[in-house]
Design a protein around this motif. Structure first.
Motif, PDB file in Angstrom:
ATOM      1  N   GLN B  92       0.782  -1.269  -0.310  1.00 44.51           N
ATOM      2  CA  GLN B  92      -0.405   0.509  -0.170  1.00 44.51           C
ATOM      3  C   GLN B  92       0.904   1.390   0.224  1.00 44.51           C
ATOM      4  O   GLN B  92       0.735   2.295  -0.445  1.00 44.51           O
ATOM      5  CB  GLN B  92      -1.015   0.151   1.268  1.00 44.51           C
ATOM      6  N   ALA B  93       1.661   1.293   0.803  1.00 48.32           N
ATOM      7  CA  ALA B  93       2.077   2.586   1.175  1.00 48.32           C
ATOM      8  C   ALA B  93       3.093   3.177   0.067  1.00 48.32           C
ATOM      9  O   ALA B  93       3.132   4.844   0.037  1.00 48.32           O
ATOM     10  CB  ALA B  93       3.703   2.087   2.176  1.00 48.32           C
ATOM     11  N   TYR B  94       4.261   2.623  -1.152  1.00 51.20           N
ATOM     12  CA  TYR B  94       3.703   3.618  -1.803  1.00 51.20           C
ATOM     13  C   TYR B  94       2.800   4.416  -2.973  1.00 51.20           C
ATOM     14  O   TYR B  94       3.055   5.039  -3.505  1.00 51.20           O
ATOM     15  CB  TYR B  94       4.834   2.959  -3.153  1.00 51.20           C
ATOM     16  N   ILE B  95       1.347   3.927  -2.641  1.00 53.88           N
ATOM     17  CA  ILE B  95       0.227   4.769  -3.385  1.00 53.88           C
ATOM     18  C   ILE B  95       0.645   6.539  -3.280  1.00 53.88           C
ATOM     19  O   ILE B  95       0.530   6.310  -4.579  1.00 53.88           O
ATOM     20  CB  ILE B  95      -0.690   4.538  -2.844  1.00 53.88           C
ATOM     21  N   PRO B  96       0.810   6.800  -2.718  1.00 50.44           N
ATOM     22  CA  PRO B  96       0.512   8.292  -2.841  1.00 50.44           C
ATOM     23  C   PRO B  96       1.899   8.660  -3.706  1.00 50.44           C
ATOM     24  O   PRO B  96       2.062   9.887  -4.541  1.00 50.44           O
ATOM     25  CB  PRO B  96       0.626   9.362  -1.647  1.00 50.44           C
ATOM     26  N   GLY B  97       3.246   8.319  -3.563  1.00 51.50           N
ATOM     27  CA  GLY B  97       4.146   8.409  -4.297  1.00 51.50           C
ATOM     28  C   GLY B  97       4.115   8.422  -5.964  1.00 51.50           C
ATOM     29  O   GLY B  97       4.234   8.806  -6.904  1.00 51.50           O
ATOM     30  N   LEU B  98       2.751   6.802  -6.318  1.00 57.34           N
ATOM     31  CA  LEU B  98       2.487   6.535  -7.594  1.00 57.34           C
ATOM     32  C   LEU B  98       2.227   7.787  -8.072  1.00 57.34           C
ATOM     33  O   LEU B  98       1.656   7.777  -9.122  1.00 57.34           O
ATOM     34  CB  LEU B  98       1.803   5.001  -7.760  1.00 57.34           C
ATOM     35  N   ALA B  99       0.863   8.412  -7.197  1.00 58.38           N
ATOM     36  CA  ALA B  99       0.237   8.878  -7.738  1.00 58.38           C
ATOM     37  C   ALA B  99       1.487  10.474  -8.029  1.00 58.38           C
ATOM     38  O   ALA B  99       0.611  11.135  -8.662  1.00 58.38           O
ATOM     39  CB  ALA B  99      -0.735   9.981  -6.629  1.00 58.38           C
ATOM     40  N   ARG B 100       1.582  11.244  -7.452  1.00 56.31           N
ATOM     41  CA  ARG B 100       2.455  11.788  -7.559  1.00 56.31           C
ATOM     42  C   ARG B 100       3.553  11.549  -8.963  1.00 56.31           C
ATOM     43  O   ARG B 100       3.823  12.831  -9.247  1.00 56.31           O
ATOM     44  CB  ARG B 100       3.790  12.284  -7.012  1.00 56.31           C
ATOM     45  N   ALA B 101       3.770  10.380  -9.470  1.00 56.49           N
ATOM     46  CA  ALA B 101       5.068   9.946 -10.141  1.00 56.49           C
ATOM     47  C   ALA B 101       3.855  10.203 -11.940  1.00 56.49           C
ATOM     48  O   ALA B 101       3.703  10.601 -12.500  1.00 56.49           O
ATOM     49  CB  ALA B 101       4.809   8.775 -10.326  1.00 56.49           C
ATOM     50  N   GLN B 102       2.374   9.500 -11.426  1.00 55.15           N
ATOM     51  CA  GLN B 102       1.274   9.902 -12.355  1.00 55.15           C
ATOM     52  C   GLN B 102       1.410  11.318 -12.854  1.00 55.15           C
ATOM     53  O   GLN B 102       1.424  11.339 -13.992  1.00 55.15           O
ATOM     54  CB  GLN B 102       0.176   9.625 -12.222  1.00 55.15           C
ATOM     55  N   ALA B 103       1.244  11.828 -11.679  1.00 53.02           N
ATOM     56  CA  ALA B 103       0.747  13.449 -12.164  1.00 53.02           C
ATOM     57  C   ALA B 103       2.064  14.257 -12.770  1.00 53.02           C
ATOM     58  O   ALA B 103       1.928  14.948 -13.522  1.00 53.02           O
ATOM     59  CB  ALA B 103       0.476  14.348 -10.676  1.00 53.02           C
ATOM     60  N   ALA B 104       3.256  13.742 -12.699  1.00 56.45           N
ATOM     61  CA  ALA B 104       4.416  14.037 -13.122  1.00 56.45           C
ATOM     62  C   ALA B 104       4.556  13.615 -15.214  1.00 56.45           C
ATOM     63  O   ALA B 104       5.383  14.112 -15.218  1.00 56.45           O
ATOM     64  CB  ALA B 104       5.439  14.330 -12.214  1.00 56.45           C
ATOM     65  N   ASP B 105       3.798  12.352 -15.025  1.00 49.57           N
ATOM     66  CA  ASP B 105       3.477  11.884 -15.979  1.00 49.57           C
ATOM     67  C   ASP B 105       4.962  10.842 -16.397  1.00 49.57           C
ATOM     68  O   ASP B 105       5.801  11.365 -17.542  1.00 49.57           O
ATOM     69  CB  ASP B 105       3.504  13.139 -17.329  1.00 49.57           C
ATOM     70  N   ILE B 106       5.309  10.615 -15.651  1.00 51.11           N
ATOM     71  CA  ILE B 106       6.532   9.257 -15.569  1.00 51.11           C
ATOM     72  C   ILE B 106       5.729   8.437 -15.050  1.00 51.11           C
ATOM     73  O   ILE B 106       4.734   8.046 -14.326  1.00 51.11           O
ATOM     74  CB  ILE B 106       7.233   9.708 -13.811  1.00 51.11           C
TER      75      ILE B 106
END
Lengths: 320, 311, 294
Positions: B92-106
């Protein structure tokens, strides 16, 4: 000599400045707003715990259990979400942290167990309670979208967490340098007997110091668990060492009686900047450790070998 | 502080101007650790293949600490890389980081370990073995070895780790599903560590003795720990059938010598190659499957000479 | 406790189980001997133990192909002692707090050792060495014999030599010891060298037993060692304690864990009991000492 004393006084600032300057020149893409805001956010988790530990170290005590309290509070906050709702559960999580601190204080102040040993014991105890509560499985919270919001960057600069960290440092600075109770803390840390003689209750201050340190670890743990939407018994297992390093790099003495809020800010930022810069360059983790360890030892070495003209309370500590 | 902000602001402006440089594409690889029997060959496979593909790898090691990994995700995003390969240590714990990456189009893919369903919307693909299926395969294999009855001990990996949860869960569920008569005496966590497995096994052997008629270890390293403990305590009693996972070289030797019953080959090199190849596809603008498994093979004494060990 | 163990579990009182417990204990036991010196001399604790263990384990395997197993082992232990010397100099001569000094030195040493081998796992190349370490003499595993030898030497030094007397004097009353011409700085530094050597030795043995070594191999040993020493009534403030008591405590803790495992107590609960044990043992110690003073 004058120059050395100047170096000594502002060493944290200088090291931080050097780190930033060198990184800016050598590391492509380091100088950017995103790097700054994310680096700041990464430092703030350690930073919040460091605030609590700064106070406790000044009072002449140490707490090895902060990493376990960090995990435990987060678990409590996640576990109670379905029953209480997000915010009340978070508050209970922080209170659970404070309760851990009260237990530490009880052992150290009332039963007179050396704080190093007492918190070594509670480190094991709190960690096993964390495993117990969760059955050793990470536990998911109810609202993942809240976590995503928590990770958001405002004004291109702050996350909720880094703003809270900065605000807390400011409060700590004012408290330590401008208030009577802040000064009492230094007095207790440098010479508890003398402090007692002048009417300050050393025990009460040490006890509150433990509660404060654990409550701050609780705040950081709850925020981390909310941000990750997970309460996990393995969170924070590497944290204690990192926090102690940050606080000591910031010029707080582990023997008590000396330290400052801005120093801790400097220590936290230095380590965060250093790690970020080295990660940018894909420096292997083991080389990063060598650099971090060297900076820690060199700063403390410098602190010991260069004579200071500081307040007398540091002289008292040195004699100890 | 105010001064520093201005400095950073000015720096950003300068950076914006130079950002147009055409450079090799950079992939951030947040790996589980530097030094580990399984992870290291996977890391090497990724580095090697990336060099062939002309990709630059920014390799960051979490050293098995989730908190470190979460922070390293931030570094990757700040560095503005072209893609992220994450080895998750928590579901679970990485989800906010994954969301951030998605927001940055990575674009981000997961390697080796799965995450929860909530993470699916933030990742492009998950490459790696199906750890739950491995547990099921191990259950079938041990069930065959024991003729469907007996009592066993499970030597599990790190508590709370996604791989452990999958391998134990798949195993236990499968036993129930096929109505096996195998009873689990105890499950202990030995953190994928040979020494810890050795110590835990000594105690298990003392406690249950001959009641143990089978062993399931979450990886071959820990199976080795049990074998050593058994040889120490009962050198004259035949070893109960042991099933491990990963397919290490020394597990192959143990299968040949009869110390182990079976292992499941899961190649870290395949694991690494699949991840980096998938990332290269994504960067080239091609569509990829959301779930790309690596092949798994059960190895017993019958086919041990026909299969290559994983590492 | 032994009686309880015997009554509650039929396998508890078997030679096999006892050999078990002592073998598991030997590795950490060697560290306990060194750690006792550090605590007695008033050096709080040596937190560089995980690094020095890893140093011993990694180097004694990594250097095998180049210089042969025995020299590799000796070099590894000597270098671990060298790390102890650096910590010792920082603590004894410069006066840096032991926690910080050993934490910093440990981080640096572990990093350097890891870079030397490229940050990967090291495997043994000479299985004969593993056989030697795992072999038994009169039914007693070799590691246990080594541990017993180290414990005897340590006990002799601490209780029957000048070195030992000086160690107590330094830990008990630093300025008084200094005034009576005890080489306090060297004694304090020496305790850390001792721990470095012990941890290096136990790391080397661990590496040879497992025939593989990774950087995190020593994690947790520092706390296990401190637990034993503290439960054994060695004051963390220095000046008191003995090696037999520390080892008795270690045996106690090991049997306690053993009984819990035999009873099927889950791992998390074991940590809880251990933590409680440390707290209660030390609190009792403090209370009793205060009463005897009053």
């Amino acid at each position: 000599m004058e120059f050395l004393i100047f170096l000594q006084k502002y060493r944290v600032g200088i090291v931080l400045g050097l780190t930033l300057a060198i990184s800016a020149v050598w590391v492509p893409g380091f100088v950017s707003l995103t790097t700054f805001s994310l680096g700041f956010d990464r430092g703030s988790t350690v930073g919040l715990v460091a605030i609590g530990l700064t106070v406790l170290l000044i009072a002449g005590k140490i707490d090895l259990s902060v990493g376990s309290v960090f995990a435990l509070s987060g678990i409590v906050a996640i576990m109670l979400q379905p029953a209480l709702g997000l915010w009340p559960a978070a508050v209970v999580g922080v209170l659970a942290g404070a309760a851990c601190g009260a237990f530490n204080g009880l052992l150290s102040v009332v039963f007179k167990v050396n704080s190093l040993v007492a918190t070594l014991a509670t480190m094991l105890i709190f960690r096993s309670i964390a495993h117990w509560l969760t059955d050793s499985q990470p536990m998911a919270g109810t609202d993942i979208m809240f976590s995503v919001r928590l990770a958001q960057i405002y004004f291109d600069l702050f996350t909720l967490r880094s703003a809270l960290f900065l605000f807390s440092i400011l409060l700590l600075h004012i408290w330590l340098s401008r208030t009577v109770s802040g000064r009492n803390l230094f007095a207790v840390g440098s010479n508890p007997v003398a402090a007692e003689a002048s009417g300050i209750s050393a025990d009460r201050i040490a006890f509150l110091g433990f509660v404060f340190a654990s409550a701050m670890a609780g705040v950081a743990g709850v925020l981390q668990s909310l941000a990750a939407n997970t309460g996990s018994p393995v969170f924070g297992s590497e944290m204690t060492v990192a926090v102690i390093a940050a606080v000591v790099v910031g010029g707080t003495r582990i023997e008590g009686g000396r330290g400052s809020a801005l120093g801790t800010l400097g220590g936290v930022l230095t380590i965060a900047a250093l790690t970020t810069a080295m990660e940018f360059q894909s420096v292997p983790a083991y080389v990063q450790r060598v650099v971090a360890g060297l900076i820690l030892i060199l700063l403390v070495l410098f602190d010991r070998t260069v004579p200071t003209n500081r307040r007398t309370n540091s002289a008292v500590t040195a004699a100890e | 502080m105010a001064f520093k902000k201005t400095m950073f602001g000015a720096g950003t402006a300068a950076l914006m101007l130079t950002a147009g440089w055409a450079q090799a594409q950079t992939v951030c690889y947040v790996t589980a650790a530097d030094a580990h029997a399984y992870v290291t060959p996977a890391n090497e496979a990724i580095d090697g293949r990336a060099a062939e593909l002309g990709l630059e790898i920014l390799s960051l090691s979490q050293n098995f600490d989730v908190q470190t990994g979460i922070e390293q995700m931030s570094t990757c995003i700040a560095r503005g890389v072209d893609g992220i390969i994450l080895w998750p240590l928590d579901p679970q714990a990485y989800i906010p980081g994954l969301a951030r990456a998605q927001a940055a189009d990575i674009p981000t893919i997961l390697i080796n370990s799965p995450m929860n369903e909530e993470a699916d919307q933030f990742i492009v693909s998950f490459t790696g073995p199906d750890v739950y299926e491995e547990g099921e395969m191990a259950a079938d294999s041990l069930n065959d070895a024991m003729g469907g009855a007996g009592s066993i001990v499970i030597i599990a990996g790190q508590a709370g780790n996604g791989t452990t949860i999958g391998r134990v869960g798949g195993f236990v569920d499968r036993l129930a599903e096929i109505g096996s008569g195998i009873e689990v005496l105890d499950t202990v966590n030995a953190d994928f560590d040979q020494q810890k497995a050795l110590v835990a096994s000594r105690d298990l052997i003392t406690r249950f003795g001959d009641e143990i008629t089978g062993v399931y270890a979450n990886d071959d390293t820990m199976a080795r720990g049990f074998i050593d403990a058994w040889l120490e305590a009962k050198p004259d009693t035949p070893m109960p059938p042991i099933v491990g996972i990963n397919g290490q070289k020394d597990a192959f030797e143990s299968i040949r010598s009869g110390e182990m019953y079976s292992t499941i080959v899961q190649s870290p090199i395949e694991d690494g190659l699949l991840a980096i190849n998938t990332m290269a596809e994504i960067l080239a603008g091609n569509e990829v499957e959301a779930r790309l498994p690596i092949p798994l093979t059960v190895v017993t004494s019958e086919n041990v000479d026909m299969v290559e060990p994983a590492f | 406790m032994l009686v309880y163990g015997t009554l509650s579990s039929p396998v508890f009182l078997t030679t096999g189980n006892f050999v078990n417990v002592f073998t598991s204990m030997a590795i950490v036991g060697i560290v306990v001997v060194g750690m006792t010196f550090v605590l007695v001399v008033g050096g709080l604790a040596d937190l560089s133990v995980p690094a020095t263990i890893a140093c011993g384990a990694i180097l004694s395997l990594a250097l095998q192909p180049a210089i042969g197993p025995v020299p590799a082992f000796l070099v590894a232990v000597a270098l671990a002692g060298g790390c102890g010397l650096i910590s010792g100099l920082l603590v004894g001569y410069i006066g840096i707090n032991p926690i910080i000094a050993t934490l910093g030195v440990g981080t640096i040493v572990l990093g350097i050792v890891e870079s030397l081998v490229g940050g990967v796992i090291v495997y043994g190349t000479d299985p004969a060495t593993a056989e030697l370490v795992k072999s038994r003499v009169f039914g007693i595993p070799v590691v246990v014999l080594i541990f017993a030898a180290i414990a005897c030497v340590g006990h002799f030094i601490l209780s029957h030599t000048y070195l030992g007397r000086w160690t107590f004097a330094t830990g008990g009353n630093y300025s008084a010891a200094e005034a009576s011409a005890v080489p306090v700085r060297a004694i304090k530094a020496g305790a850390f060298v001792m721990t470095g050597l012990c941890a290096g030795l136990s790391g080397g043995l661990l590496g040879l037993t497992l025939q593989s070594a990774r950087p995190l191999i020593g994690t947790g040993y520092e706390f296990s060692a401190i637990t034993a020493v503290v439960v054994g009534g060695v004051s963390i403030m220095g000046g008191a304690g003995s090696i037999p008591r520390a080892i008795a405590a270690l045996i106690f803790v090991q049997f306690l864990t053993n009984i819990m495992v035999l009873q099927g107590v889950r791992t998390p609960v074991q940590g809880f009991v251990l933590g409680l044990l440390i707290a209660v043992a030390v609190a009792l110690d403090v209370a009793l000492r205060r009463r005897s003073v009053a």
